[in-house]
Design an enzyme around this catalytic site. Structure first.
Site, PDB file in Angstrom:
ATOM      1  CB  CYS A 126       8.593  50.960  40.829  1.00 18.52           C
ATOM      2  SG  CYS A 126       9.686  52.127  41.595  1.00 18.52           S
TER       3      CYS A 126
ATOM      4  NE  ARG B 254       9.390  61.127  41.156  1.00 18.31           N
ATOM      5  CZ  ARG B 254       9.929  59.975  40.809  1.00 18.31           C
ATOM      6  NH1 ARG B 254       9.187  59.012  40.337  1.00 18.31           N
ATOM      7  NH2 ARG B 254      11.234  59.771  40.942  1.00 18.31           N
TER       8      ARG B 254
HETATM    9  P1  XMP Z   1      13.542  51.651  46.365  1.00 21.68           P
HETATM   10  O1  XMP Z   1      13.728  50.365  45.668  1.00 21.68           O
HETATM   11  O2  XMP Z   1      14.818  52.158  46.994  1.00 21.68           O
HETATM   12  O3  XMP Z   1      13.176  52.716  45.218  1.00 21.68           O
HETATM   13  O4  XMP Z   1      12.413  51.609  47.319  1.00 21.68           O
HETATM   14  C1  XMP Z   1      13.088  54.101  45.434  1.00 21.68           C
HETATM   15  C2  XMP Z   1      12.954  54.836  44.117  1.00 21.68           C
HETATM   16  O5  XMP Z   1      11.772  54.435  43.412  1.00 21.68           O
HETATM   17  C3  XMP Z   1      11.319  55.507  42.579  1.00 21.68           C
HETATM   18  N1  XMP Z   1       9.895  55.668  42.831  1.00 21.68           N
HETATM   19  C4  XMP Z   1       8.928  55.162  42.066  1.00 21.68           C
HETATM   20  N2  XMP Z   1       8.993  54.497  40.885  1.00 21.68           N
HETATM   21  N3  XMP Z   1       6.639  54.292  40.902  1.00 21.68           N
HETATM   22  C5  XMP Z   1       7.840  54.076  40.294  1.00 21.68           C
HETATM   23  O6  XMP Z   1       7.873  53.465  39.224  1.00 21.68           O
HETATM   24  C6  XMP Z   1       6.503  54.955  42.076  1.00 21.68           C
HETATM   25  O7  XMP Z   1       5.413  55.135  42.589  1.00 21.68           O
HETATM   26  C7  XMP Z   1       7.714  55.418  42.683  1.00 21.68           C
HETATM   27  N4  XMP Z   1       7.957  56.139  43.801  1.00 21.68           N
HETATM   28  C8  XMP Z   1       9.313  56.259  43.871  1.00 21.68           C
HETATM   29  C9  XMP Z   1      12.141  56.718  42.919  1.00 21.68           C
HETATM   30  O8  XMP Z   1      13.078  56.910  41.904  1.00 21.68           O
HETATM   31  C10 XMP Z   1      12.771  56.337  44.244  1.00 21.68           C
HETATM   32  O9  XMP Z   1      13.974  57.008  44.491  1.00 21.68           O
END
Ligand code: XMP
Length: 511
Positions: free
Chosen positions: A329, A427
């Site tokens: 993120c 999203r």
């Molecule tokens: P981890 O740390 O487990 O996080 O890899 C997974 C979660 O990140 C969110 N998610 C995003 N958040 N930009 C964001 O700010 C993105 O592109 C993105 N893609 C996923 C989502 O809540 C996921 O479960």
């Protein structure tokens, strides 16, 4: 559970003092900033109970949920995770039809009784049946065969396919005719179905109604697994099928998507957005609650307690917490918003005390030890992306790079994901044809192999943590957990230091 939560609200919890002190200093914390205090314990890690909930009515046998991301959760991972007691949330980058088919594949993977078996017509050529099976990626080979009136006339089984040399033949020329059936009026249970199949030495037992229409199907291997208890740790619904969730968005077409998913018996819908406390989310939540009284709706993501409270009041059955903690993120960096994850979990869960709506801590977990911290801070489950994306069951092929094996992992707000999918643009509230402003990156993660041993390590860490704290179950962990704040030196001391590691254990990677 709700009563216990009300009692907690009245009493105040040990961690309240710690977080109040942090708030006075205006400090917000994340996983690396804290550790749980250990306490008197007469528990062995193996004795702790990990049962919890993802939402009001959707239980989990272990508190692990997989992220609704196109490099994390499709049917294969959802099946494997539900078999380990967790829950997969199938991402919404798929067409509504494909997403619903994936739900069907999870649901059909293991059956006490298959309620609506996939049937074929007598006149269908075998090659066509095999082609449809491949297209829809069904793993089973058993199909009831129907005549023009929709009545059962035969069964195609794996044997029939194996011994069929000419796939141009029609189903009626290959099938086993006049199979033994049971009547829906007999009211078989899984146990009596098992007894009957043992008695008849039959591996397939169709259930028909008084008109000869197929209304159910028992498959011996599935029925046996349930009766003999080899599904003991599985996360199963009341029909004996694996539980699965699916993500939806907030566009008008998502109502149709939701309908398809509910028709396929999805266990929970997740309104999956980057900003859960926003007008389109509230309208979608209200509309879904109006239409589907019996399906839980989890909503996310938020990171402020007032947002969690507003979603609770709007009828959410579960709330996902996490804005920007994720490994891929960049929301916090690009948009400048967000709250470090442990404080966000604590504050949102505090805002929900006295309700029966659980929090799922979404994103930012790096080590197994982050799981007991998230739960101790107030979450009922954790959602993981990067910690699962590298497993064999996650979508995508293994990438060979610099002598190591990797798997691709990308943010749903990354440029690539937003270019590929309208759902990803929505999203992150971005319009097609306009400059994309990514809130995530495209990356890769070192390949970890099959999911089961990976989850065993995460669960092993959680059990160990609960053992140190002295918490017999997750409710107790939330109640008695207390924290210490770490300094930079504390973090360095916590990790491997002053040695050259010669062998990486399965649950620890060099920083
Ligand atoms: P981890 O740390 O487990 O996080 O890899 C997974 C979660 O990140 C969110 N998610 C995003 N958040 N930009 C964001 O700010 C993105 O592109 C993105 N893609 C996923 C989502 O809540 C996921 O479960």
């Amino acid at each position: 559970m709700a009563r216990r939560q009300t009692e907690r609200l009245l009493q105040g919890l040990p961690k309240d003092v710690f977080f109040a002190a942090m708030e006075r200093q205006q400090v917000s914390l994340t996983y690396d900033d804290v550790r749980l205090r250990s306490g008197e314990s007469n528990l062995m890690p193996a004795e702790v109970d990990l049962e919890t909930r993802f939402s009001r009515n959707v239980p989990l046998r272990i508190p692990i949920v997989s992220a609704a991301m196109d490099t994390v959760t499709e049917d294969t991972l959802a099946i494997a995770l539900a078999q380990l007691g967790g829950l997969g949330i199938i991402h919404r980058g798929l067409s509504a039809e494909e997403q619903a088919s994936q739900v069907v594949r999870v649901k059909y993977h293991l059956n006490g009784r298959i309620e609506k078996p996939i049937c074929v017509q007598e006149t269908d050529p075998i090659e066509q049946i095999l082609m449809r099976r491949d297209e829809r990626r069904f793993r089973f080979h058993t199909f009831p065969v129907l005549n023009g009136e929709g009545k059962l006339t035969g069964i195609l089984t794996e044997n029939d396919f194996d011994f069929c040399e000419d796939t141009k033949l029609l189903a009626r020329e290959v099938m086993t005719r006049d199979p033994i059936t049971v009547s829906s009026a007999d009211g078989l249970t899984v146990q009596t179905a098992y007894d009957k199949m043992m008695e008849l030495k039959k591996k397939v037992l169709p259930v028909i109604d008084e008109l000869g229409i197929v209304v159910g199907l028992y498959i011996f291997s599935d029925v046996k697994a349930r009766v003999k208890g080899s599904t003991a740790g599985y996360n199963l619904d009341n029909r004996g099928q694996l539980r699965v969730g699916a993500a939806i968005g907030t566009s008008p077409s998502d109502l149709e998507r939701a309908q398809r998913l509910v028709e396929k018996n999805v266990d929970v819908l997740v309104i999956d957005t980057a900003h859960g406390d926003s007008a389109p989310v509230y309208s979608m939540l209200r509309e879904l609650k109006r239409i589907y009284e019996s399906v839980d709706i989890v909503v996310g993501n938020v990171s402020e307690p007032q947002s969690a409270r507003r979603l609770l009041n709007a009828g959410a059955d579960g709330i996902k917490v996490g804005q920007g903690p994720g490994s891929i993120c960049t929301t916090r960096i690009v948009a400048g918003i967000g709250c470090p994850q442990v404080t966000a979990i604590y504050e949102c869960s505090k805002a929900l005390r006295g309700s029966d709506v659980p929090i799922c801590a979404d994103g930012g977990l790096k080590h197994p030890g982050d799981i007991p911290i998230a739960l101790g801070a107030g979450a009922y489950s954790v959602m993981m992306g990067s910690m699962l994306a590298a497993t064999h069951e996650a979508p995508g092929e293994i990438i060979h790079h610099e002598g190591r094996q990797w798997k691709g992992y990308r943010g749903m707000g990354s440029e690539g994901a937003m270019k590929d999918s309208a759902a990803s643009r929505e999203r992150y509230r971005q319009a097609e044809g306009k400059t994309l402003v990514p809130e995530g990156v495209e990356a890769m993660v070192p390949y970890k192999g099959p999911l089961a041993p990976v989850i065993a390590q995460y669960i092993g860490g959680l059990r160990a943590g609960m053992g140190y704290v002295g918490a017999a179950n997750i409710d107790e962990l939330q109640r008695i957990a207390n924290f210490r704040r770490l300094t930079g030196a504390g973090i360095a001391e916590s990790h491997v230091h002053d040695v050259t590691m010669i062998k990486e254990p399965a649950n620890y990677k060099k920083r």
